[in-house]
Design a protein around this motif. Structure first.
Motif, PDB file in Angstrom:
ATOM      1  N   LYS A  96     -13.058  13.561  -4.227  1.00  0.00           N
ATOM      2  CA  LYS A  96     -14.241  12.702  -4.404  1.00  0.00           C
ATOM      3  C   LYS A  96     -14.047  11.340  -3.742  1.00  0.00           C
ATOM      4  N   ILE A  97     -13.199  11.264  -2.750  1.00  0.00           N
ATOM      5  CA  ILE A  97     -12.858   9.950  -2.182  1.00  0.00           C
ATOM      6  C   ILE A  97     -14.076   9.204  -1.643  1.00  0.00           C
ATOM      7  N   GLY A  98     -15.005   9.919  -1.000  1.00  0.00           N
ATOM      8  CA  GLY A  98     -16.188   9.253  -0.429  1.00  0.00           C
ATOM      9  C   GLY A  98     -17.013   8.586  -1.516  1.00  0.00           C
ATOM     10  N   GLU A  99     -17.249   9.366  -2.586  1.00  0.00           N
ATOM     11  CA  GLU A  99     -18.030   8.864  -3.717  1.00  0.00           C
ATOM     12  C   GLU A  99     -17.337   7.653  -4.358  1.00  0.00           C
ATOM     13  N   TYR A 100     -16.031   7.736  -4.527  1.00  0.00           N
ATOM     14  CA  TYR A 100     -15.292   6.656  -5.185  1.00  0.00           C
ATOM     15  C   TYR A 100     -15.239   5.386  -4.337  1.00  0.00           C
ATOM     16  N   LEU A 101     -15.204   5.573  -3.004  1.00  0.00           N
ATOM     17  CA  LEU A 101     -15.209   4.390  -2.129  1.00  0.00           C
ATOM     18  C   LEU A 101     -16.528   3.632  -2.277  1.00  0.00           C
ATOM     19  N   LEU A 102     -17.619   4.403  -2.287  1.00  0.00           N
ATOM     20  CA  LEU A 102     -18.942   3.771  -2.436  1.00  0.00           C
ATOM     21  C   LEU A 102     -19.041   3.051  -3.779  1.00  0.00           C
ATOM     22  N   ASP A 103     -18.524   3.728  -4.812  1.00  0.00           N
ATOM     23  CA  ASP A 103     -18.577   3.156  -6.157  1.00  0.00           C
ATOM     24  C   ASP A 103     -17.793   1.835  -6.201  1.00  0.00           C
ATOM     25  N   ALA A 104     -16.598   1.839  -5.615  1.00  0.00           N
ATOM     26  CA  ALA A 104     -15.768   0.622  -5.620  1.00  0.00           C
ATOM     27  C   ALA A 104     -16.454  -0.493  -4.838  1.00  0.00           C
ATOM     28  N   GLU A 105     -17.118  -0.107  -3.745  1.00  0.00           N
ATOM     29  CA  GLU A 105     -17.825  -1.081  -2.909  1.00  0.00           C
ATOM     30  C   GLU A 105     -18.938  -1.774  -3.699  1.00  0.00           C
ATOM     31  N   HIS A 106     -19.507  -1.008  -4.637  1.00  0.00           N
ATOM     32  CA  HIS A 106     -20.607  -1.586  -5.434  1.00  0.00           C
ATOM     33  C   HIS A 106     -20.116  -2.118  -6.778  1.00  0.00           C
ATOM     34  N   GLY A 107     -18.876  -2.497  -6.827  1.00  0.00           N
ATOM     35  CA  GLY A 107     -18.352  -3.158  -8.031  1.00  0.00           C
ATOM     36  C   GLY A 107     -17.767  -2.228  -9.075  1.00  0.00           C
ATOM     37  N   GLY A 108     -17.692  -0.912  -8.771  1.00  0.00           N
ATOM     38  CA  GLY A 108     -17.125   0.038  -9.737  1.00  0.00           C
ATOM     39  C   GLY A 108     -15.605  -0.083  -9.820  1.00  0.00           C
ATOM     40  N   ASN A 109     -15.034   0.740 -10.677  1.00  0.00           N
ATOM     41  CA  ASN A 109     -13.584   0.707 -10.895  1.00  0.00           C
ATOM     42  C   ASN A 109     -12.831   1.047  -9.606  1.00  0.00           C
ATOM     43  N   ARG A 110     -11.841   0.234  -9.272  1.00  0.00           N
ATOM     44  CA  ARG A 110     -11.100   0.467  -8.027  1.00  0.00           C
ATOM     45  C   ARG A 110      -9.907   1.397  -8.234  1.00  0.00           C
ATOM     46  N   VAL A 111      -9.670   1.812  -9.473  1.00  0.00           N
ATOM     47  CA  VAL A 111      -8.518   2.688  -9.744  1.00  0.00           C
ATOM     48  C   VAL A 111      -9.035   4.022 -10.281  1.00  0.00           C
ATOM     49  N   LYS A 112      -8.880   5.069  -9.475  1.00  0.00           N
ATOM     50  CA  LYS A 112      -9.359   6.401  -9.892  1.00  0.00           C
ATOM     51  C   LYS A 112      -8.159   7.337  -9.944  1.00  0.00           C
ATOM     52  N   THR A 113      -7.559   7.397 -11.087  1.00  0.00           N
ATOM     53  CA  THR A 113      -6.339   8.215 -11.193  1.00  0.00           C
ATOM     54  C   THR A 113      -6.375   9.160 -12.393  1.00  0.00           C
ATOM     55  N   ASN A 114      -7.577   9.458 -12.906  1.00  0.00           N
ATOM     56  CA  ASN A 114      -7.569  10.313 -14.100  1.00  0.00           C
ATOM     57  C   ASN A 114      -7.226  11.751 -13.722  1.00  0.00           C
ATOM     58  N   MET A 115      -6.656  12.467 -14.665  1.00  0.00           N
ATOM     59  CA  MET A 115      -6.223  13.841 -14.415  1.00  0.00           C
ATOM     60  C   MET A 115      -7.136  14.832 -15.148  1.00  0.00           C
ATOM     61  N   GLU A 116      -8.269  14.357 -15.633  1.00  0.00           N
ATOM     62  CA  GLU A 116      -9.129  15.246 -16.433  1.00  0.00           C
ATOM     63  C   GLU A 116      -9.611  16.457 -15.653  1.00  0.00           C
ATOM     64  N   ASP A 117      -9.769  16.269 -14.326  1.00  0.00           N
ATOM     65  CA  ASP A 117     -10.348  17.351 -13.524  1.00  0.00           C
ATOM     66  C   ASP A 117      -9.301  18.307 -12.974  1.00  0.00           C
ATOM     67  N   GLN A 118      -8.052  18.178 -13.412  1.00  0.00           N
ATOM     68  CA  GLN A 118      -7.019  18.940 -12.723  1.00  0.00           C
ATOM     69  C   GLN A 118      -7.157  20.451 -12.880  1.00  0.00           C
ATOM     70  N   TYR A 119      -7.890  20.903 -13.900  1.00  0.00           N
ATOM     71  CA  TYR A 119      -8.061  22.345 -14.052  1.00  0.00           C
ATOM     72  C   TYR A 119      -9.291  22.862 -13.318  1.00  0.00           C
ATOM     73  N   LYS A 120      -9.879  21.977 -12.507  1.00  0.00           N
ATOM     74  CA  LYS A 120     -11.087  22.398 -11.782  1.00  0.00           C
ATOM     75  C   LYS A 120     -10.878  22.210 -10.286  1.00  0.00           C
ATOM     76  N   ILE A 121      -9.805  22.745  -9.734  1.00  0.00           N
ATOM     77  CA  ILE A 121      -9.602  22.605  -8.292  1.00  0.00           C
ATOM     78  C   ILE A 121     -10.804  23.233  -7.590  1.00  0.00           C
ATOM     79  N   PRO A 122     -11.470  22.481  -6.729  1.00  0.00           N
ATOM     80  CA  PRO A 122     -12.650  23.055  -6.091  1.00  0.00           C
ATOM     81  C   PRO A 122     -12.283  24.247  -5.214  1.00  0.00           C
ATOM     82  N   ALA A 123     -13.246  25.171  -5.092  1.00  0.00           N
ATOM     83  CA  ALA A 123     -13.066  26.267  -4.136  1.00  0.00           C
ATOM     84  C   ALA A 123     -13.289  25.643  -2.770  1.00  0.00           C
TER      85      ALA A 123
END
Ligand code: SF4
Length: 438
Positions: A96-123
């Motif tokens: 989700k790097i593209g989405e997170y870059l945009l979010d950070a650019e608009h004042g969102g959290n600059r640290v995205k390190t959660n592991m909640e999605d680790q069981y959902k490796i995209p196909a």
């Protein structure tokens, strides 16, 4: 693993208009994809970030992102030390790097390190260009050899290793997604696939990967992938010897396009050190596996990883590693001095080995490995080998054997990258071979 992660980020970002480039001075976005397996790699990241601060002062629009294991482990502390960094992205969040870059650019959290999605490796099916279209572009030569991630994380907790903390618990991708990805790559012109995981031998052990076959394992996957029409070469890495099965070793006997090459990290030739490392196999078991691999495939090229100077390693323990080297006669190895990694159990062990002793042991190991590697390379002289062409110039060709040895052919050859050529080896150096066209 990091190379594949970089590809995934480049691919994700292409949907946001980014194009991959190598020129730091012109870049709109610089990504440092980091590794924390050795202290030195981590130090390099910090010093490069210090250098980039000056570039960013001149070009404030340039974005800086830190990805990979250092990002996962250090998170916000990187931004505290280097406030000019725009985004810290963890190992499980790169999709989700593209989405997170945009979010950070608009004042969102600059640290995205959660592991909640680790069981959902995209196909994750790669968006590969066709061979013909890409070959015309010198800046982006078509890659005939590609990596495919089959699993993430690790459950083994070797006492020196940060991976279970930085990449999370072991989770395997669905088998069909992997086969589809390989088929797509091969249809686009890819000739060689390397299946990637921290410990491929335990693929499918922790989650279901095949809805109809609960006994599906790495050997099953290997056989299924090998049957993809048009795939010339198949490799995999990395394997923990504790999970290496006879079923997997036997694939080297009858899977035609499986390359006769095995990277089997041993780490030490001392049972006491292996125990302290929590590796869960003995030197004798390891040697038995090497013997069996050579029975199944006499031409197999075996390489390894070695850590010297693990806490508590005595002179006698180290002699065990030297003995193992003599017995196995590795084609090559990656050897390092032990260094404490934050958060690992061994960093708290008290009986650390003196730096000077570690350096001497490493130098001795590497000198002997170099001699053995050269002798091993000389065994190829006079043999005919097939090479997968990587680069072609007016006067020479460079390619790789199925044992992963680089071969230079110093004559003009009418060929192109991705073709297979038969060559006769006539010279062996330390790091490569030379041959002539057959
Ligand atoms: S098996 Fe490999 S990745 Fe997993 S903890 Fe051990 S060294 Fe690290």
């Amino acid at each position: 693993m990091n190379i594949r992660d970089s590809e995934i980020m480049a691919q994700s970002l292409s949907r946001y208009g980014y194009v991959e480039g190598m020129d730091l001075q012109d870049a709109d976005l610089v990504i440092l994809n980091t590794c924390s397996i050795r202290a030195k790699a981590e130090q390099k990241v910090m010093s490069l970030l210090g250098y980039l601060r000056k570039t960013k002062e001149k070009r404030p629009d340039m974005k800086i992102c830190v990805a990979g294991c250092v990002a996962q482990q250090e998170g916000k502390t990187i931004i505290d030390r280097m406030p000019h960094v725009d985004l810290i992205i963890g190992t499980q969040n790169i999709y989700k790097i593209g989405e997170y870059l945009l979010d950070a650019e608009h004042g969102g959290n600059r640290v995205k390190t959660n592991m909640e999605d680790q069981y959902k490796i995209p196909a994750f099916l790669p968006d590969v260009p066709s061979e013909g279209a890409d070959a015309a572009d010198d800046n982006a030569p078509f890659q005939f050899s590609r990596f495919v991630t089959i699993m993430q994380g690790c459950n083994n907790y070797c006492t020196y290793c940060v991976v279970p903390y930085t990449r999370g618990r072991e989770v395997s991708r669905r088998a069909q997604d992997i086969v589809d990805e390989v088929a797509l790559l091969v249809r686009s012109g890819v000739k060689e696939i390397t299946l990637l995981g921290q410990n491929v031998n335990s693929y499918a052990r922790t989650n279901e990967v095949h809805c109809e076959n609960s006994n599906y394992n790495f050997s099953s996957l290997l056989r299924e992938v090998s049957a993809v029409k048009g795939l010339k070469r198949l490799r995999f890495t990395t394997s923990n010897p504790k999970d290496l099965t006879d079923e997997l070793m036997s694939c080297f006997k009858d899977v035609d396009n499986l390359c006769p090459q095995f990277h089997l990290p041993v780490q030490s030739g001392s049972d006491a050190v292996l125990k302290a490392m929590n590796r869960k196999y003995s030197v004798e078991q390891y040697l038995g596996q090497v013997e069996k691999l050579r029975e199944y495939c006499p031409s197999i090229s075996i390489s390894t990883d070695i850590i010297v100077g693990f806490p508590g390693e005595t002179d006698e323990d180290f002699e065990g590693t030297m003995e193992l080297l003599e017995k196995v006669q590795y084609h090559g190895s990656f050897s390092f001095k032990y260094s404490d990694r934050p958060g690992t159990r061994s960093s708290e062990f008290e009986n650390k080995v003196d730096e000077e002793v570690k350096s001497k042991r490493l130098a001795r190991f590497q000198a002997r490995q170099d001699e053995i590697g050269l002798e091993r390379n000389k065994e190829f002289i006079g043999q005919e080998k097939e090479i997968l062409v990587e680069t072609v110039s007016e006067t020479s060709v460079k390619g790789r054997t199925n044992t992963n040895h680089i071969v230079h052919v110093n004559e003009p050859v009418d060929t192109k990258p991705g073709e297979l050529l038969r060559v006769k080896i006539n010279f062996a150096g330390q790091h490569s071979l030379k041959g002539e066209l057959v």
